[in-house]
Design a protein around this motif. Structure first.
Motif, short mmCIF file in Angstrom:
data_model
loop_
_atom_site.label_atom_id
_atom_site.label_comp_id
_atom_site.label_asym_id
_atom_site.label_seq_id
_atom_site.Cartn_x
_atom_site.Cartn_y
_atom_site.Cartn_z
N PHE A 119 36.54 4.72 34.85
CA PHE A 119 35.91 4.77 33.54
C PHE A 119 36.63 5.74 32.59
N SER A 122 39.20 4.21 29.43
CA SER A 122 38.93 2.78 29.58
C SER A 122 37.71 2.42 28.76
N LEU A 124 35.63 0.42 29.93
CA LEU A 124 34.64 0.11 30.96
C LEU A 124 33.53 1.15 30.95
N LYS A 125 32.28 0.69 30.96
CA LYS A 125 31.13 1.57 30.94
C LYS A 125 30.30 1.39 32.21
N LEU A 126 29.89 2.50 32.79
CA LEU A 126 29.04 2.44 33.97
C LEU A 126 27.67 1.90 33.60
N GLU A 132 28.78 -3.44 40.66
CA GLU A 132 29.79 -2.39 40.49
C GLU A 132 30.14 -1.73 41.81
#
Length: 234
Positions: A119, A122, A124-126, A132
């Motif tokens: 993350f 990036s 990309l988000k948790l 995941e």
């Protein structure tokens, strides 16, 4: 043993701060040990969510009840609160969010873990969704595999390793057994009733009418073992 205010998240006097998150001292020490072992194995682990106060849990509950936060089905589909009975709405919230006063995050023994590296730098988000972790292509899959093999060595277990008709599966949620076991034993129906009665909580009447089955289904029903038998590993 925690006081009732500590047990229900109304007080933070039983906690210490580690990596910016509040934990029970025993859980904090075990977490730091496990973190070092993960690094030695070429992994990183970080806490996404540690202690959660009673007020914060109440805010989450009330906003979901009022439709200010998404209300989801067991399959993750968006629900329209206006089309649900109060009992249906209550169960929809409980599948994904703990009843205020009953969250394991109140105790400081439980926290949500993730691998921060995918993350960084990036988009990309948790999201804290099972894919995941469990899917082989998931950003936290390698960490999850390592945790399933080694978390127990530091005294942790996954209370929601499998869906058992109550809380949704949470492969990111670890619990420090020696502390959480005592807290769960200590959390009585009477304590929960007193806590709910003291709160400005939406659906209070429905909650109190169903408090005993809520406790059985969503609080007492956890995965006791350390393994992930019969869980697809992607």
């Amino acid at each position: 043993m925690l006081s009732n205010t500590e047990l229900t998240g109304a007080s933070e006097t039983h906690l210490v701060t580690v990596d910016g998150h509040k934990l029970h001292p025993a859980a904090a020490d075990a977490y730091l040990t496990m973190q070092k072992e993960a690094v030695a194995s070429g992994l990183e682990l970080a806490i996404a969510s540690g202690f959660r106060s009673l007020d914060r849990q109440l805010s989450i509950w009330n906003r979901k009840w009022r439709g200010k936060l998404p209300l989801l089905s067991e399959q993750g589909e968006l629900l329209d609160p206006s089309r649900l009975t109060d009992t249906e709405k209550m169960h929809a919230i409980l599948h994904w969010s703990a009843l205020p006063g009953s969250s394991r995050h109140h105790w400081g023994s439980d926290f949500d873990l993730y691998d921060p590296r995918p993350f960084q730098n990036s988009e990309l988000k948790l999201r804290l969704v099972p894919a995941e972790y469990i899917d082989s292509s998931g950003p936290c899959h390698k960490l999850w595999q390592w945790l399933t093999q080694h978390a127990h060595e530091s005294g942790f277990f996954f209370p929601y390793a499998r869906y058992q008709g109550g809380v949704a599966q949470e492969p990111w949620h670890l619990s420090y057994r020696s502390v959480s076991k005592e807290c769960q034993r200590q959390l009585s129906l009477e304590t929960l009733k007193d806590t709910i009665n003291s709160l400005a909580i939406e659906g209070k009447r429905t909650i109190l009418e169903n408090l005993a089955p809520i406790k059985r289904q969503y609080i007492d029903t956890i995965t006791e073992d350390d393994g992930w038998t019969n869980i697809w590993c992607g």
